[in-house]
Design a protein around this motif. Structure first.
Motif, PDB file in Angstrom:
ATOM      1  N   ASP A 121       0.808  -1.219   0.000  1.00 28.14           N
ATOM      2  CA  ASP A 121       0.000   0.000   0.000  1.00 28.14           C
ATOM      3  C   ASP A 121       0.845   1.275   0.000  1.00 28.14           C
ATOM      4  OD1 ASP A 121       0.941  -0.430   2.579  1.00 28.14           O
ATOM      5  OD2 ASP A 121      -0.964   0.044   3.560  1.00 28.14           O
ATOM      6  N   ARG A 122       2.116   1.162  -0.316  1.00 23.03           N
ATOM      7  CA  ARG A 122       3.000   2.333  -0.325  1.00 23.03           C
ATOM      8  C   ARG A 122       2.524   3.345  -1.357  1.00 23.03           C
ATOM      9  NH1 ARG A 122       9.563   2.629  -1.104  1.00 23.03           N
ATOM     10  NH2 ARG A 122       9.703   4.853  -0.656  1.00 23.03           N
ATOM     11  N   GLU A 123       2.544   4.609  -0.949  1.00 19.64           N
ATOM     12  CA  GLU A 123       2.192   5.736  -1.823  1.00 19.64           C
ATOM     13  C   GLU A 123       3.349   6.734  -1.811  1.00 19.64           C
ATOM     14  OE1 GLU A 123      -0.609   5.987  -3.597  1.00 19.64           O
ATOM     15  OE2 GLU A 123      -1.570   4.186  -2.763  1.00 19.64           O
ATOM     16  N   ALA A 124       3.273   7.737  -2.655  1.00 18.12           N
ATOM     17  CA  ALA A 124       4.324   8.757  -2.709  1.00 18.12           C
ATOM     18  C   ALA A 124       4.473   9.486  -1.381  1.00 18.12           C
ATOM     19  CB  ALA A 124       4.034   9.749  -3.828  1.00 18.12           C
ATOM     20  N   ASN A 125       3.402   9.558  -0.597  1.00 14.97           N
ATOM     21  CA  ASN A 125       3.433  10.268   0.682  1.00 14.97           C
ATOM     22  C   ASN A 125       3.557   9.321   1.877  1.00 14.97           C
ATOM     23  OD1 ASN A 125       0.803   9.299   0.301  1.00 14.97           O
ATOM     24  ND2 ASN A 125      -0.107  10.957   1.469  1.00 14.97           N
ATOM     25  N   SER A 126       3.987   8.083   1.634  1.00 18.13           N
ATOM     26  CA  SER A 126       4.201   7.117   2.714  1.00 18.13           C
ATOM     27  C   SER A 126       5.470   7.450   3.477  1.00 18.13           C
ATOM     28  CB  SER A 126       4.337   5.698   2.144  1.00 18.13           C
ATOM     29  OG  SER A 126       3.111   5.207   1.689  1.00 18.13           O
TER      30      SER A 126
END
Length: 106
Positions: A77-82
């Motif tokens: 579930d990693r995102e750019a804002n993780s």
């Protein structure tokens, strides 16, 4: 104190007064924020303190190092804002920040 709002996956919100100089994870644990498991106790060794930082505050954080990047790369579930909350130091610049907690920690 620095005001930070945590939003759970179900929409529940909790605003805390965070202490500068401590990590976001330490502050969340001290204030009883749900969803921050921190199994390794803040050693950047497990990824169970994963959060999503509001975009407006991303440029106010220190850069991710290679270890944090590696831990986050194991999360589907990693995102750019993780970020790992154990690696985010609370400063006055973060006052008003909103942090989303993932549905579950791995």
């Amino acid at each position: 104190m620095v005001s930070i709002t945590f939003i759970q996956h179900n929409g529940d919100e909790m605003t805390i007064d965070a202490e500068e100089g401590r990590s976001l994870m330490e502050n969340a644990i001290a204030k009883g924020v749900d969803g921050i498991d921190a199994d390794c106790g803040g050693g950047c060794a497990c990824g169970t303190c994963h959060v999503f930082i509001s975009e407006a505050y991303m440029d106010k954080l220190s850069a991710q190092d290679e270890l944090e990047d590696a831990m986050l790369s194991m999360r589907p579930d990693r995102e750019a804002n993780s970020r790992l909350s154990c690696q985010v130091q609370v400063t006055e610049a973060l006052d008003g920040m909103v942090v989303n907690v993932p549905e579950y920690q791995m």
